[in-house]
Design an enzyme around this catalytic site. Structure first.
Site, PDB file in Angstrom:
ATOM      1  N   LYS A 194       0.735  -1.110  -0.183  1.00 30.20           N
ATOM      2  CA  LYS A 194       0.058  -0.016  -0.079  1.00 30.20           C
ATOM      3  C   LYS A 194       0.874   1.264   0.218  1.00 30.20           C
ATOM      4  CE  LYS A 194      -3.854   2.097   2.530  1.00 30.20           C
ATOM      5  NZ  LYS A 194      -4.540   2.051   3.876  1.00 30.20           N
ATOM      6  N   SER A 236      -9.628   2.001   3.079  1.00 29.18           N
ATOM      7  CA  SER A 236      -8.924   2.688   2.264  1.00 29.18           C
ATOM      8  C   SER A 236      -7.753   1.806   1.401  1.00 29.18           C
ATOM      9  CB  SER A 236      -8.024   3.681   3.074  1.00 29.18           C
ATOM     10  OG  SER A 236      -7.139   3.064   3.814  1.00 29.18           O
ATOM     11  N   SER A 265      -9.949  -0.314   7.247  1.00 31.32           N
ATOM     12  CA  SER A 265      -9.220  -0.217   6.042  1.00 31.32           C
ATOM     13  C   SER A 265      -8.825  -1.598   5.339  1.00 31.32           C
ATOM     14  CB  SER A 265      -8.346   1.089   5.770  1.00 31.32           C
ATOM     15  OG  SER A 265      -9.085   2.241   6.006  1.00 31.32           O
TER      16      SER A 265
END
Length: 374
Positions: free
Chosen positions: A20, A96, A120
Site C-alpha cells: 500500500k 482505504s 481499511s
C-alpha cells in the site's frame, strides 16, 4: 485497470506482494494516492515490514493504489483511478486499502499489505472477496508507515486464502508462530455477536460455526454503537493532525478536503469522551472473550454499493459500523470470504480474538475456511 499506482519488481523469487502506498519503499515516493503528495521525494529507507518481506525472499510487484490519504471507505480515487472490484466491477472496492484488496482478488499478487485504522483492511477484503487481517494493535511494526503516529492503525496482509495470510504474517511479524496459526485440532467456542445487518449475511454468519462444528453462544456487546462514533472522533483528530496541512495546497480531492475540514473541528472534550468509550468497549470485548475463543459477526452489514451510487451521494458511513470498534479496542480481527445464500457475491465473516492471540485467530479462520468454502 488502476490496481497499482506504480508497478515494479524488487526482491527475491518467493511469493509476490503488493505494498500500500502509505508504506515506505526505499527509492520510491510514498504519495498516499494524493495529488497533494505527487511530488514527494523518494523514501530514503524501507519501512520495517518491507525490510522483513524482502529478507524473507518475497518479491514486491508494486505500490498499491488506495483511497486518498487513507481517509475513506469507498476506494474511489479520481486522481490515481479507482481499483476494480474483482467480484463486481460496478461496485466500490472498499477503502482505504482498495488497491491491495483488488490486486490480490485479481491474482496480480499472491498477497498485499494494507493498513487498517477504521476498517481499511477488513472492509476492502469483504468488498473484493478476499481475506484480510488486522493484527493486534502494536503487534506489527509501523515504522516507515504514514501517518507516523496513530493510536488505531495496524499494518496487515491480504491474500486469497488463509495459508498465504499466515505466510505473510510470519514474514512481517517477529516471533509469529506459523505452526500454531495453521493448527487444525482442538475444540472451539464461538460467540456470535448480535448486530444489525442484511438478513442473508446475518444468516450466513450464523451458519458458519454450525458448518465448522463449533459450539456457539450469543453475545451482546455493550458500548458497540458508541465505539463506532468514538472511533471516528479519534480518526478525525489523528488524521487532521497528520494531514491537515495539505488542505492549504488546494490539491486534495473534494471529498477529502471537506472531510478534513470537518475533522479539524474535533474538540478536546470529544476526544476525552472517546477515550472513555475506548476503555469501556475494550473491557466489554475482553469480558466477552473470557467465555469464548473468538467472536464472529459480519464484516460489513450489507454488500458494497455501486460506484455510481457512491458518486451520487448514497451514504457509506455504515460500512464501518461493525469493524471500526475493534480498531478502538485494539483486538485482532480478520475478514474471511463468506458465501451467502442467493447471492453471487461473497460477504465477509469477521473473526475477533483476544489481544495477542493473532495465531489463534488465524487457526480458527483456517478451520472456518475449510468448512465454508464454496
Amino acid at each position: 485497470m488502476h490496481e497499482f499506482i506504480r508497478e515494479f519488481s524488487l526482491g527475491g523469487d518467493g511469493p509476490t506482494i503488493a505494498i500500500k502506498d502509505t508504506i515506505d519503499i526505499g527509492g520510491h515516493a510514498t504519495t498516499a494516492a494524493s495529488r497533494a503528495l505527487a511530488d514527494a521525494p523518494a523514501a530514503q529507507n524501507h519501512a520495517e515490514v518491507v525490510e522483513r518481506v524482502l529478507a524473507a525472499g518475497w518479491r514486491i510487484v508494486g505500490k498499491a493504489n488506495m483511497h486518498e490519504l487513507a481517509f475513506g471507505m469507498t476506494g474511489i480515487n479520481d486522481f490515481t483511478g479507482t481499483p476494480r472490484n474483482p467480484q463486481d466491477a460496478t461496485r466500490i472496492p472498499g477503502g482505504s486499502s482498495s488497491g491491495s484488496a483488488a490486486a490480490v482478488g485479481l491474482s496480480l499478487a499472491d498477497a498485499a499489505l494494507g493498513t487498517d485504522t477504521g476498517g481499511s483492511i477488513r472492509g476492502p477484503a469483504a468488498c473484493c472477496g478476499v481475506a484480510g487481517f488486522k493484527p493486534t494493535f502494536g503487534r506489527v511494526s509501523r515504522r516507515g508507515v504514514a501517518p507516523r503516529e496513530s493510536s488505531l492503525d495496524c499494518v496487515g496482509p491480504f491474500a486469497r486464502d488463509m495459508r498465504m495470510i499466515v505466510e505473510a504474517m510470519a514474514a512481517i511479524t517477529p516471533g509469529f508462530d506459523r505452526v500454531a496459526a495453521l493448527a487444525s485440532g482442538g475444540t472451539c467456542n464461538v460467540g456470535v455477536v448480535a448486530v444489525d445487518a442484511l438478513p442473508a449475511i446475518r444468516d450466513a454468519v450464523a451458519r458458519a460455526p454450525v458448518q465448522a462444528g463449533f459450539a456457539t453462544r450469543p453475545i451482546e456487546l455493550a458500548h458497540f454503537a458508541a465505539a463506532f462514533d468514538a472511533g471516528l472522533t479519534v480518526i478525525n483528530a489523528e488524521t487532521w493532525r497528520a494531514f491537515g496541512h495539505l488542505v492549504e495546497t488546494g490539491q486534495l480531492g473534494a471529498d477529502l478536503d471537506a472531510r478534513l475540514r470537518n475533522a479539524s473541528k474535533t474538540t478536546d472534550a470529544q476526544l476525552e469522551a472517546a477515550e472513555r468509550v475506548r476503555r469501556d468497549i475494550t473491557a466489554a470485548i475482553d469480558a466477552a472473550l473470557e467465555s469464548v475463543d473468538v467472536l464472529i459477526l459480519p464484516t460489513l452489514p450489507a454488500f458494497p454499493v455501486t460506484i455510481d451510487e457512491a458518486r451520487n451521494g448514497v451514504s457509506v458511513i455504515a460500512m464501518s459500523s461493525l469493524i471500526r470498534p475493534f480498531n478502538l479496542s485494539g483486538h485482532p480481527a480478520l475478514s474471511l470470504p463468506l458465501p451467502v445464500g442467493g447471492s453471487t457475491l461473497k460477504a465477509g465473516l469477521q473473526i475477533v480474538g483476544r489481544k495477542g492471540a493473532d495465531e489463534q485467530v488465524c487457526a480458527i479462520a483456517t478451520r472456518f475456511e475449510a468448512a465454508i468454502a464454496g
